[in-house]
Scaffold this motif. Structure first.
Motif, short mmCIF file in Angstrom:
data_model
loop_
_atom_site.label_atom_id
_atom_site.label_comp_id
_atom_site.label_asym_id
_atom_site.label_seq_id
_atom_site.Cartn_x
_atom_site.Cartn_y
_atom_site.Cartn_z
N GLN A 146 66.06 30.49 47.52
CA GLN A 146 67.44 30.41 47.26
C GLN A 146 67.86 30.15 45.79
OE1 GLN A 146 65.87 28.96 49.75
NE2 GLN A 146 66.53 29.53 51.93
N ALA A 147 66.85 29.41 45.05
CA ALA A 147 67.02 29.19 43.64
C ALA A 147 67.11 30.15 42.81
CB ALA A 147 65.80 28.16 43.07
N ALA A 148 66.12 31.13 43.00
CA ALA A 148 65.80 32.45 42.24
C ALA A 148 67.15 33.11 42.45
CB ALA A 148 64.64 33.23 42.67
N CYS A 149 67.47 33.36 43.71
CA CYS A 149 68.76 34.11 43.93
C CYS A 149 69.90 33.39 43.38
CB CYS A 149 69.01 34.44 45.43
SG CYS A 149 67.74 35.27 46.45
N ALA A 150 70.21 32.34 43.46
CA ALA A 150 71.44 31.62 42.76
C ALA A 150 71.35 31.56 41.32
CB ALA A 150 71.55 30.29 43.47
N ILE A 151 70.28 31.31 40.85
CA ILE A 151 70.29 31.05 39.05
C ILE A 151 70.16 32.39 38.31
CG2 ILE A 151 69.04 29.84 37.37
CD1 ILE A 151 68.51 27.71 39.54
N GLY A 152 69.06 33.08 38.85
CA GLY A 152 69.04 34.33 38.24
C GLY A 152 67.75 34.45 37.06
N GLY A 153 67.48 35.73 36.60
CA GLY A 153 66.41 35.81 35.57
C GLY A 153 65.28 35.13 35.87
N LEU A 154 64.38 34.44 34.92
CA LEU A 154 63.29 33.98 35.43
C LEU A 154 63.30 32.52 35.19
CD1 LEU A 154 60.13 34.06 35.62
CD2 LEU A 154 59.78 33.81 33.11
N ILE A 155 62.83 31.78 36.35
CA ILE A 155 62.83 30.26 36.63
C ILE A 155 61.58 29.69 36.68
CG2 ILE A 155 65.29 30.48 37.39
CD1 ILE A 155 64.23 29.77 40.37
N LYS A 156 61.49 28.60 36.16
CA LYS A 156 60.35 27.77 36.53
C LYS A 156 60.58 26.53 37.48
CE LYS A 156 56.80 24.65 34.43
NZ LYS A 156 56.31 24.19 33.10
N ILE A 157 59.96 26.25 38.47
CA ILE A 157 60.16 25.24 39.37
C ILE A 157 59.12 24.34 39.56
CG2 ILE A 157 61.05 24.79 41.68
CD1 ILE A 157 61.69 27.50 42.09
N ASP A 158 59.33 23.18 39.34
CA ASP A 158 58.31 22.12 39.41
C ASP A 158 58.71 21.05 40.85
OD1 ASP A 158 56.76 19.81 39.19
OD2 ASP A 158 56.59 19.83 37.17
N PHE A 159 57.68 20.98 41.62
CA PHE A 159 58.07 20.20 43.07
C PHE A 159 57.29 19.00 43.10
CE2 PHE A 159 58.74 24.77 44.26
CZ PHE A 159 60.01 24.82 44.74
N LYS A 160 57.11 18.40 41.90
CA LYS A 160 56.56 17.32 41.95
C LYS A 160 57.50 16.14 42.72
CE LYS A 160 54.53 13.47 38.94
NZ LYS A 160 54.35 13.27 37.39
N ASP A 161 58.67 16.18 42.61
CA ASP A 161 59.44 15.49 43.47
C ASP A 161 60.30 16.62 44.23
OD1 ASP A 161 61.33 14.07 44.84
OD2 ASP A 161 62.08 13.08 43.21
N PRO A 162 59.66 16.95 45.81
CA PRO A 162 60.23 18.14 46.22
C PRO A 162 61.92 18.05 46.67
CG PRO A 162 58.83 17.06 47.62
CD PRO A 162 58.57 16.35 46.32
N LYS A 163 62.51 16.63 46.62
CA LYS A 163 63.69 16.21 47.04
C LYS A 163 64.69 16.58 45.63
CE LYS A 163 62.89 13.04 50.62
NZ LYS A 163 62.92 11.68 51.03
N LYS A 164 63.90 16.40 44.61
CA LYS A 164 64.67 16.75 43.37
C LYS A 164 63.92 17.69 42.53
CE LYS A 164 67.31 12.30 43.21
NZ LYS A 164 67.99 11.16 42.67
N PRO A 165 63.56 18.87 42.88
CA PRO A 165 62.91 19.63 42.12
C PRO A 165 63.43 20.08 40.55
CG PRO A 165 63.83 21.02 43.79
CD PRO A 165 64.13 19.50 43.94
N LEU A 166 62.71 20.09 39.67
CA LEU A 166 62.93 20.47 38.23
C LEU A 166 63.21 21.79 38.17
CD1 LEU A 166 61.04 17.97 36.21
CD2 LEU A 166 63.40 17.84 36.98
N ILE A 167 64.03 22.41 38.13
CA ILE A 167 64.35 23.93 37.98
C ILE A 167 65.10 24.27 36.47
CG2 ILE A 167 65.33 25.91 38.92
CD1 ILE A 167 65.43 24.65 41.55
N LYS A 168 64.13 25.15 35.61
CA LYS A 168 64.81 25.35 34.66
C LYS A 168 64.68 26.89 34.17
CE LYS A 168 64.32 24.60 29.52
NZ LYS A 168 63.69 23.82 28.45
N LYS A 169 65.93 27.54 33.95
CA LYS A 169 66.00 28.97 33.57
C LYS A 169 65.39 29.28 32.12
CE LYS A 169 69.19 33.03 33.54
NZ LYS A 169 70.42 33.40 33.75
#
Length: 429
Positions: free
Chosen positions: A211-234
């Motif tokens: 869902q994050a890739a579809c919503a944000i677009g482009g290339l994204i990096k996701i860090d699931f260290k805290d899965p309730k608040k993942p760090l997502i950066k385009k």
């Protein structure tokens, strides 16, 4: 808003040519996309009349790196692709959502009530359940909702590994955001609403990557260290400069119930974490892990240890791939993609089912791709594995030849030639 007929006139006059080029990137597809939008608008008029409308788009997605690391609180790279689902939409004042989708029977109208939409277990697995889940979560979070009429058409094939389910969820949430919330809801919230609808109302457990890739677009990096608040950066990287296409190849596997295979990966990786008194591999120091392999073998299976090795190497590859792209070194990026694929093949072991080792569509597709590509590209398993799709980065000038050759072995129309799209879900017009 403009009337649907006026937008058709605009397309025929070339008013939206630059917009279409920006979304779909390939010159060869511009006429096809123009015709696709015009056809969708005509279908809308036939169904609902020549109303004032808006057009929304949500792309499919591809995973780039971080295979089977999210459930261990790892890191991932993912991207949106230039195959999408579009919707021609007009708001209504009767609080009813009406959707007609190309190629599918009419979806039952959903009436929105102030009391909210109750979860119905007998509806799980249907598009209606997704609509209800998204509307319900909008209401729960205090956002505005309302009715609309829509005609939807998709270029994201089912079971292609490009996540058609996430694309439709994100599209529906983006429509409500645009029609009733002035587009004020940020893409991460849209992704989380879509994930909620799939988890709770649709009844399918999933992470947030699709869902994050579809919503944000482009290339994204996701860090699931805290899965309730993942760090997502385009990542502001334009793939056009590298002159490569992204091909997704459907290996034409017969769908099977592979829940046990997927669950085994999670359980085996967690058995290694448990050896160290932890719940997830992200919490276990890599050096300590390697120091304990001999005593660990008395408690954990060899395959569990190999799968943990995949986790640690894949975690480092996420950063290596990003660095290569930022440095403009696509050759190094492809080296890391190849290593990721090798790790999946040898350590993660998710290219065929251990229940049926004689059936190896993905293995065969990978081996034939390597033979076809030579030095023109790289290949790896795509998605969760065991069955389904492979991913190929191939030089633009060689993409059509690769498609023709791989389809000789894996079947007609199995290869989807795509490019990475910079835009996530959005209101197009």
């Amino acid at each position: 808003m403009k009337k649907a007929s006026k937008i058709i006139t605009g397309f025929n006059k070339g008013e939206y040519k630059a917009l279409i080029k920006d979304l779909y990137t390939e010159d060869a597809r511009l006429t096809k996309q123009k015709n696709r939008y015009v056809t969708a608008l005509k279908q809308f008029i036939e169904l609902y009349g020549d109303e004032e409308v808006e057009i929304y788009s949500a792309p499919g997605r591809s995973e780039i790196c971080g295979m089977h690391t999210d459930h261990q609180h790892g890191k991932m790279l993912a991207c949106s692709v230039n195959r999408d689902i579009i919707a021609v939409v007009t708001p209504t004042d009767d609080n009813v959502v009406r959707i007609t989708s190309e190629g599918f029977p009419d979806i039952r109208p959903i009436t929105i009530s102030k009391a909210g939409l109750k979860l119905a277990f007998d509806e799980q697995g249907t598009t209606e359940s997704l609509i209800k889940g998204i509307v319900s979560q909008f209401q729960k979070l205090g956002y505005e909702v309302g009715g609309f009429n829509a005609y939807i058409t998709s270029e994201v094939p089912l079971y292609s590994g490009m996540s058609s389910s996430a694309a439709i969820e994100v599209l529906l949430a983006t429509i409500l955001n645009g029609l009733y919330n002035s587009g004020s809801i940020n893409p991460l919230i849209i992704a989380q609403i879509a994930q909620y609808a799939e988890n709770i109302y649709f009844g399918k457990p999933c992470g947030l990557m699709d869902q994050a890739a579809c919503a944000i677009g482009g290339l994204i990096k996701i860090d699931f260290k805290d899965p309730k608040k993942p760090l997502i950066k385009k990542q502001m990287i334009k793939f056009e400069q590298f002159n490569h296409s992204l091909c997704i190849v459907d290996t034409k596997d017969v769908p099977a119930n592979l829940t046990k295979e997927y669950r085994a990966i999670i359980e085996e990786m967690r058995s290694v974490a448990k050896y160290f008194g932890k719940e997830f591999l992200r919490e276990v120091d890599e050096n300590e892990f390697y120091e304990h392999i001999i005593p660990m073998r008395k408690v954990c299976s060899d395959r569990a240890i190999l799968r943990a090795m995949h986790f640690y190497s894949e975690e480092k590859r996420v950063n290596k791939e990003l660095k290569a792209l930022r440095d403009g070194n696509f050759h190094e990026f492809k080296i890391q993609i190849r290593r990721s694929g090798n790790s999946s093949f040898e350590y993660l072991q998710n290219v065929y089912s251990s229940k049926d080792p004689s059936h190896q569509n993905i293995s065969l597709a990978i081996c034939m791709s390597e033979k076809i590509l030579k030095d023109k590209g790289v290949v790896r398993v795509h998605g969760p594995g065991f069955e389904g799709t492979i991913q190929v980065f191939v030089e633009n000038d060689y993409a059509r030849k690769y498609k023709n050759e791989i389809e000789k072995y894996m079947g007609k129309h199995c290869c989807y030639v795509t490019h990475i799209r910079q835009q996530g879900a959005m209101k197009v017009i």
